[in-house]
Design a protein around this motif. Sequence first.
Motif, PDB file in Angstrom:
ATOM      1  N   ARG A 176     -10.119  -4.166   4.863  1.00 59.00           N
ATOM      2  CA  ARG A 176     -10.473  -4.142   3.439  1.00 59.00           C
ATOM      3  C   ARG A 176      -9.495  -3.336   2.599  1.00 59.00           C
ATOM      4  O   ARG A 176      -9.532  -3.391   1.364  1.00 59.00           O
ATOM      5  CB  ARG A 176     -11.908  -3.630   3.279  1.00 59.00           C
ATOM      6  N   LEU A 177      -8.610  -2.598   3.247  1.00 61.52           N
ATOM      7  CA  LEU A 177      -7.576  -1.889   2.502  1.00 61.52           C
ATOM      8  C   LEU A 177      -6.656  -2.852   1.753  1.00 61.52           C
ATOM      9  O   LEU A 177      -6.029  -2.460   0.769  1.00 61.52           O
ATOM     10  CB  LEU A 177      -6.753  -1.010   3.448  1.00 61.52           C
ATOM     11  N   ILE A 178      -6.558  -4.111   2.195  1.00 58.66           N
ATOM     12  CA  ILE A 178      -5.704  -5.074   1.492  1.00 58.66           C
ATOM     13  C   ILE A 178      -6.272  -5.378   0.105  1.00 58.66           C
ATOM     14  O   ILE A 178      -5.565  -5.876  -0.773  1.00 58.66           O
ATOM     15  CB  ILE A 178      -5.533  -6.375   2.306  1.00 58.66           C
ATOM     16  N   LEU A 179      -7.532  -5.056  -0.111  1.00 57.67           N
ATOM     17  CA  LEU A 179      -8.143  -5.264  -1.418  1.00 57.67           C
ATOM     18  C   LEU A 179      -7.744  -4.161  -2.391  1.00 57.67           C
ATOM     19  O   LEU A 179      -7.825  -4.343  -3.605  1.00 57.67           O
ATOM     20  CB  LEU A 179      -9.666  -5.303  -1.285  1.00 57.67           C
ATOM     21  N   ALA A 180      -7.333  -3.013  -1.863  1.00 61.05           N
ATOM     22  CA  ALA A 180      -6.989  -1.841  -2.672  1.00 61.05           C
ATOM     23  C   ALA A 180      -5.520  -1.895  -3.099  1.00 61.05           C
ATOM     24  O   ALA A 180      -4.722  -2.673  -2.553  1.00 61.05           O
ATOM     25  CB  ALA A 180      -7.261  -0.571  -1.870  1.00 61.05           C
ATOM     26  N   PRO A 181      -5.127  -1.060  -4.058  1.00 61.11           N
ATOM     27  CA  PRO A 181      -3.719  -0.997  -4.458  1.00 61.11           C
ATOM     28  C   PRO A 181      -2.816  -0.600  -3.295  1.00 61.11           C
ATOM     29  O   PRO A 181      -3.233   0.106  -2.381  1.00 61.11           O
ATOM     30  CB  PRO A 181      -3.704   0.066  -5.565  1.00 61.11           C
ATOM     31  N   ALA A 182      -1.565  -1.005  -3.366  1.00 59.65           N
ATOM     32  CA  ALA A 182      -0.611  -0.741  -2.281  1.00 59.65           C
ATOM     33  C   ALA A 182      -0.442   0.754  -2.029  1.00 59.65           C
ATOM     34  O   ALA A 182      -0.300   1.182  -0.877  1.00 59.65           O
ATOM     35  CB  ALA A 182       0.729  -1.390  -2.598  1.00 59.65           C
ATOM     36  N   TRP A 183      -0.433   1.561  -3.083  1.00 57.45           N
ATOM     37  CA  TRP A 183      -0.221   2.999  -2.889  1.00 57.45           C
ATOM     38  C   TRP A 183      -1.397   3.651  -2.154  1.00 57.45           C
ATOM     39  O   TRP A 183      -1.208   4.637  -1.439  1.00 57.45           O
ATOM     40  CB  TRP A 183       0.053   3.695  -4.215  1.00 57.45           C
ATOM     41  N   VAL A 184      -2.597   3.081  -2.287  1.00 55.70           N
ATOM     42  CA  VAL A 184      -3.746   3.594  -1.536  1.00 55.70           C
ATOM     43  C   VAL A 184      -3.595   3.244  -0.057  1.00 55.70           C
ATOM     44  O   VAL A 184      -3.848   4.074   0.822  1.00 55.70           O
ATOM     45  CB  VAL A 184      -5.061   3.029  -2.110  1.00 55.70           C
ATOM     46  N   ARG A 185      -3.179   2.008   0.231  1.00 56.85           N
ATOM     47  CA  ARG A 185      -2.933   1.625   1.632  1.00 56.85           C
ATOM     48  C   ARG A 185      -1.878   2.516   2.264  1.00 56.85           C
ATOM     49  O   ARG A 185      -2.013   2.950   3.414  1.00 56.85           O
ATOM     50  CB  ARG A 185      -2.502   0.149   1.727  1.00 56.85           C
ATOM     51  N   PHE A 186      -0.810   2.788   1.525  1.00 56.58           N
ATOM     52  CA  PHE A 186       0.251   3.628   2.074  1.00 56.58           C
ATOM     53  C   PHE A 186      -0.279   5.025   2.385  1.00 56.58           C
ATOM     54  O   PHE A 186       0.090   5.636   3.399  1.00 56.58           O
ATOM     55  CB  PHE A 186       1.430   3.725   1.113  1.00 56.58           C
ATOM     56  N   ALA A 187      -1.160   5.525   1.533  1.00 51.04           N
ATOM     57  CA  ALA A 187      -1.718   6.858   1.765  1.00 51.04           C
ATOM     58  C   ALA A 187      -2.492   6.909   3.073  1.00 51.04           C
ATOM     59  O   ALA A 187      -2.412   7.896   3.823  1.00 51.04           O
ATOM     60  CB  ALA A 187      -2.610   7.257   0.592  1.00 51.04           C
ATOM     61  N   ILE A 188      -3.265   5.857   3.360  1.00 50.02           N
ATOM     62  CA  ILE A 188      -4.015   5.826   4.620  1.00 50.02           C
ATOM     63  C   ILE A 188      -3.053   5.705   5.794  1.00 50.02           C
ATOM     64  O   ILE A 188      -3.242   6.352   6.838  1.00 50.02           O
ATOM     65  CB  ILE A 188      -5.025   4.669   4.616  1.00 50.02           C
ATOM     66  N   ALA A 189      -2.012   4.897   5.649  1.00 49.04           N
ATOM     67  CA  ALA A 189      -1.014   4.780   6.717  1.00 49.04           C
ATOM     68  C   ALA A 189      -0.334   6.119   6.975  1.00 49.04           C
ATOM     69  O   ALA A 189      -0.107   6.515   8.129  1.00 49.04           O
ATOM     70  CB  ALA A 189       0.009   3.711   6.362  1.00 49.04           C
TER      71      ALA A 189
END
Length: 237
Positions: A176-189
Amino acid sequence: MPEELIIAGRQVLVVATRRPTARGVRLRASAISGRIEVSLPARGGEAAAAALLQSHQAWIAAQVAKWPTPAPYVPGGVIPFNGEMVRVDWQVEHPRTPALVGQNLRVGGPLPLLNGRLERWLKAQALADLEPVTRRLADQLGRPLARVSVGDTSSRWGSCAGARSGEGARIAYSWRLILAPAWVRFAIAAHEAAHLVHQDHSPAFHALNRQLDPRAGEARRWLARHGAALHWVGRQA
């Protein structure tokens, strides 16, 4: 004890779980699952739980009012993708493989297969986005990485296991992270990559996390505000 409640026109399930270590009855209104969760002790507790539900009706109604609304996969429906709202453009004659065309998520084929087709595509997009980023961060840190995967977890956005193993760690994410902005996904990564070095949440871990991503705190705040709604995407009204 009721199995469901009708609150402001919404049908809300009541799910009871026995916990051997519980000393009493506990009540929780989960904004992620969209259920009223009741914890019961190993034995008994049903009458107390029913009374608790009755006496906390106003509190339950206030919590349910804060819950997100479902965003089902339906023709013409709107869902988030990469931080933007896109419209499900289903026509039976469209190609069956979903494709993002502007702000339209175009997809065809039989309507009963729409849910599965869209969710598989979203999961594939999540893995295609998160795997190279995670491997790049692991290389930057000089740490082995065995596997990157995605699933549908409700308790956490990412996890890192086996970091001490010589065979490399396994990092998993919520698709579901693909639903969020890219910078949020990067933060989790970046958060999970930091666990390749520090398998805790020590000051050293947080320092490395901020070094990898200065927006780590901002991403946590974004997910605290908007994360629950991501779990309602694909859920039927």
